[in-house]
Write an enzyme that holds these catalytic residues in place. Structure first.
Site, mmCIF file in Angstrom:
data_model
loop_
_atom_site.group_PDB
_atom_site.id
_atom_site.type_symbol
_atom_site.label_atom_id
_atom_site.label_comp_id
_atom_site.label_asym_id
_atom_site.label_seq_id
_atom_site.Cartn_x
_atom_site.Cartn_y
_atom_site.Cartn_z
ATOM 1 N N LYS A 289 0.701 -0.889 0.019
ATOM 2 C CA LYS A 289 -0.337 -0.023 -0.199
ATOM 3 C C LYS A 289 0.951 1.125 0.303
ATOM 4 O O LYS A 289 0.287 2.428 -0.366
ATOM 5 C CB LYS A 289 -0.860 0.004 1.519
ATOM 6 C CG LYS A 289 -1.759 -0.920 1.021
ATOM 7 C CD LYS A 289 -2.947 -1.075 1.980
ATOM 8 C CE LYS A 289 -3.954 -2.167 1.950
ATOM 9 N NZ LYS A 289 -5.125 -2.173 3.067
ATOM 10 N N ASP B 251 -10.171 2.290 2.894
ATOM 11 C CA ASP B 251 -9.853 1.037 3.915
ATOM 12 C C ASP B 251 -10.600 1.383 5.080
ATOM 13 O O ASP B 251 -11.261 1.102 5.452
ATOM 14 C CB ASP B 251 -8.733 0.635 4.576
ATOM 15 C CG ASP B 251 -7.928 -0.172 2.994
ATOM 16 O OD1 ASP B 251 -8.806 -0.972 2.773
ATOM 17 O OD2 ASP B 251 -6.320 -0.353 3.230
ATOM 18 N N GLY C 187 -0.433 -0.562 13.097
ATOM 19 C CA GLY C 187 0.243 -0.936 11.901
ATOM 20 C C GLY C 187 -0.723 0.243 11.155
ATOM 21 O O GLY C 187 -1.089 1.111 10.233
ATOM 22 N N GLY C 188 -0.390 -0.587 9.220
ATOM 23 C CA GLY C 188 -0.887 -0.087 8.785
ATOM 24 C C GLY C 188 -2.364 0.412 8.326
ATOM 25 O O GLY C 188 -2.983 2.058 8.043
HETATM 26 P P1 NDP Z 1 0.719 -4.647 10.242
HETATM 27 O O1 NDP Z 1 1.762 -5.216 9.392
HETATM 28 O O2 NDP Z 1 0.924 -3.521 8.896
HETATM 29 O O3 NDP Z 1 0.598 -4.070 11.506
HETATM 30 C C1 NDP Z 1 0.282 -5.582 12.559
HETATM 31 C C2 NDP Z 1 -0.182 -4.921 13.897
HETATM 32 O O4 NDP Z 1 -0.354 -6.136 14.386
HETATM 33 C C3 NDP Z 1 0.904 -4.132 15.099
HETATM 34 O O5 NDP Z 1 0.341 -3.359 15.283
HETATM 35 C C4 NDP Z 1 1.598 -5.718 14.965
HETATM 36 O O6 NDP Z 1 2.594 -5.253 16.388
HETATM 37 C C5 NDP Z 1 -0.193 -6.527 15.864
HETATM 38 N N1 NDP Z 1 0.541 -7.269 15.643
HETATM 39 C C6 NDP Z 1 1.009 -8.740 14.843
HETATM 40 N N2 NDP Z 1 0.628 -9.775 15.965
HETATM 41 C C7 NDP Z 1 0.038 -9.686 16.982
HETATM 42 C C8 NDP Z 1 0.329 -9.997 18.367
HETATM 43 N N3 NDP Z 1 0.095 -11.867 18.263
HETATM 44 N N4 NDP Z 1 -0.016 -9.503 19.198
HETATM 45 C C9 NDP Z 1 -0.283 -8.267 19.330
HETATM 46 N N5 NDP Z 1 -0.051 -7.424 18.723
HETATM 47 C C10 NDP Z 1 -0.142 -8.071 17.075
HETATM 48 O O7 NDP Z 1 -0.314 -5.066 9.303
HETATM 49 P P2 NDP Z 1 -2.135 -4.289 9.044
HETATM 50 O O8 NDP Z 1 -2.312 -3.348 9.389
HETATM 51 O O9 NDP Z 1 -1.897 -4.238 7.203
HETATM 52 O O10 NDP Z 1 -3.186 -5.077 8.657
HETATM 53 C C11 NDP Z 1 -3.228 -5.887 10.581
HETATM 54 C C12 NDP Z 1 -4.850 -6.297 10.348
HETATM 55 O O11 NDP Z 1 -6.366 -6.173 9.075
HETATM 56 C C13 NDP Z 1 -4.600 -7.599 9.764
HETATM 57 O O12 NDP Z 1 -5.419 -9.038 10.587
HETATM 58 C C14 NDP Z 1 -4.917 -7.655 8.654
HETATM 59 O O13 NDP Z 1 -6.099 -9.215 8.045
HETATM 60 C C15 NDP Z 1 -6.572 -6.800 9.104
HETATM 61 N N6 NDP Z 1 -6.845 -5.640 7.900
HETATM 62 C C16 NDP Z 1 -8.394 -6.193 7.449
HETATM 63 C C17 NDP Z 1 -9.290 -5.688 6.110
HETATM 64 C C18 NDP Z 1 -10.730 -5.249 6.160
HETATM 65 O O14 NDP Z 1 -10.841 -4.513 5.107
HETATM 66 N N7 NDP Z 1 -11.644 -5.792 6.754
HETATM 67 C C19 NDP Z 1 -8.448 -3.956 5.534
HETATM 68 C C20 NDP Z 1 -6.934 -3.997 5.873
HETATM 69 C C21 NDP Z 1 -6.670 -5.158 6.612
HETATM 70 P P3 NDP Z 1 3.428 -5.236 17.088
HETATM 71 O O15 NDP Z 1 4.148 -3.886 16.415
HETATM 72 O O16 NDP Z 1 4.192 -5.084 18.168
HETATM 73 O O17 NDP Z 1 4.694 -5.850 15.606
#
Ligand code: NDP
Length: 263
Positions: free
Chosen positions: A64, A100, A123-124
């Site tokens: 993205k 989004d 995250g993003g």
């Molecule tokens: P990113 O990879 O950018 O960010 C991931 C985030 O999750 C970070 O804050 C990370 O923390 C945290 N994280 C990951 N694993 C764990 C864990 N086991 N325990 C605690 N924190 C955790 O991901 P995105 O923002 O791109 O996506 C996030 C979610 O959004 C995904 O599940 C994706 O499928 C969903 N999504 C849904 C959409 C929809 O239309 N419904 C659209 C886009 C995304 P840290 O910084 O500590 O690593």
């Protein structure tokens, strides 16, 4: 002439977008076809777009930000958040949008009297949705596992698990992490969930198509819950509007696109 659309990402094999958009093309009698393209190197996105003669595309993880850089023109909100999930080609130029966050905003409309929102994750997706919520007048607090990503949230109240102090009541708790997507983990320590969920009006997960441990936990407290399906649906409806130059109403598109969730 038939127009070609695609989703770029890696992986893309499980994406619902081709089904969502193709059902809408068919239902609305629009001469379009939507496919999927697994793109490993995001820096090639612009070249691929032109090489494949694509009219429009969605962009998913992890491209993205590359999609943002690939565009000639950006809408105001996409510019603000630095991430693009929808690109349309017009007169040989690429126009970028972020649908989004708008999809998320629409998905939470049904929950009334929501003012304070707690995001679990930074995250993003959290970045664009927190910005749109703030612009819409919500108060958003961000809680993340690690401190690094919180640096981008200068305009928000932020905490790590260690620094979190539950001094406020939050109306809505949102799992913005990928915890629970492919494992059985909760997005934050259970003690924090216990303390915030009891006062919340509703809990939402952005993960869709399954009941995550987070949503299961929220149900134990008898809270209203919702997964990420509506967010996915609405971002798709808005993207489809861009693809077809807003020829159809939101309701018309939604009517066909939502069938993808029953198949
Ligand atoms: P990113 O990879 O950018 O960010 C991931 C985030 O999750 C970070 O804050 C990370 O923390 C945290 N994280 C990951 N694993 C764990 C864990 N086991 N325990 C605690 N924190 C955790 O991901 P995105 O923002 O791109 O996506 C996030 C979610 O959004 C995904 O599940 C994706 O499928 C969903 N999504 C849904 C959409 C929809 O239309 N419904 C659209 C886009 C995304 P840290 O910084 O500590 O690593």
């Amino acid at each position: 002439m038939k127009q070609l659309f695609t989703i770029f990402g890696n992986p893309v094999s499980h994406s619902k977008s081709p089904l969502m958009h193709n059902l809408s093309f068919k239902g609305l009698n629009y001469n379009g076809c939507y496919t999927r393209y697994r793109l490993e190197d995001g820096s090639k996105l612009r070249d691929k777009f032109f090489e494949l003669n694509i009219a429009g595309a969605n962009i998913t993880v992890p491209h993205k930000e590359e999609a943002f850089r690939a565009c000639d023109y950006l809408d105001e909100f996409a510019k603000k958040v630095g991430a693009v999930n929808t690109i349309v080609k017009r007169d040989g130029k690429l126009y970028g949008y972020n649908t989004d966050a708008l999809g998320f905003l629409k998905a939470i409309e049904e929950f009334k009297d929501i003012k304070r929102v707690l995001f679990l994750g930074a995250g993003g997706t959290a970045q664009s949705t927190s910005t749109i919520l703030k612009d819409a007048g919500y108060s958003v607090t961000i809680l993340n596992r690690s401190a690094k990503r919180l640096e981008q949230y200068k305009e928000f109240e932020t905490y790590t698990f260690q620094s979190f102090k539950n001094i406020k009541k939050y109306d809505l708790i949102v799992n913005m992490t990928s915890a629970g997507l492919e494992d059985n983990s909760l997005p934050c320590p259970i003690e924090i969930l216990d303390s915030v969920i009891k006062d919340a009006k509703a809990c939402i997960d952005v993960i869709y198509g399954k009941e995550t441990p987070f949503l299961k936990f929220a149900k134990k407290y008898n809270k209203s819950t919702k997964d990420g399906s509506d967010m996915l649906l609405y971002q798709g409806v808005i993207a489809f509007g861009h693809f077809t130059n807003n020829k159809f109403s939101f309701k018309e598109i939604e009517n066909y696109m939502k069938k993808a969730f029953y198949i």
